[in-house]
Design a protein around this motif. Structure first.
Motif: not given
Length: 132
Positions: A26-37, A70-79
């Protein structure tokens, strides 16, 4: 926080790992956006699932069932998201624990990261919907 030189031995240890890890997420700039969304205000429920997941994986206590992909399949995530996730996870484990279960936790997290990346890449390059 320094390593206690103890291993991951019980649910209290799992909760320490999960709580600190997701604080870092939650404190990480890159990951917080994805997780909080995705999680929004449902962090307590998500943390409970993660306690069960890691308790099942590391302590061999049946506390979680399901297919997390499945819960992660459509997330906007990359390497870069996976690289950051695994780095934070390893840092968290190392800051609290030392031993066979701590090593196993890092190994399993790395394997999950690789598997998720492989599956996500496959589905991004193929029009089929994930079945699992």
């Amino acid at each position: 926080m320094e390593t206690t030189n103890t291993d991951i031995l019980n649910l209290t240890d799992v909760k320490t790992l999960v709580d600190d890890f997701y604080t870092r997420v939650r404190d990480n700039e890159l990951l917080a956006t994805v997780f909080n969304a995705v999680i929004k205000d449902n962090w307590p429920a998500h943390l409970e699932k993660m306690y069960g997941f890691w308790q099942t994986i590391l302590l061999e206590t049946p506390a979680y069932s399901g297919s997390p992909f499945l819960k992660h399949a459509k997330l906007p995530i990359a390497k870069e998201h996976f690289d950051t996730w695994i780095s934070l996870f390893n840092e968290t484990v190392d800051s609290h624990f030392k031993g066979a279960k701590a090593d196993e936790a890092k190994w399993r997290a790395a394997r999950m990261s690789e598997m998720f990346q492989y599956k996500l890449d496959h589905y991004k390059n193929n029009p089929a919907e994930p079945l699992i």
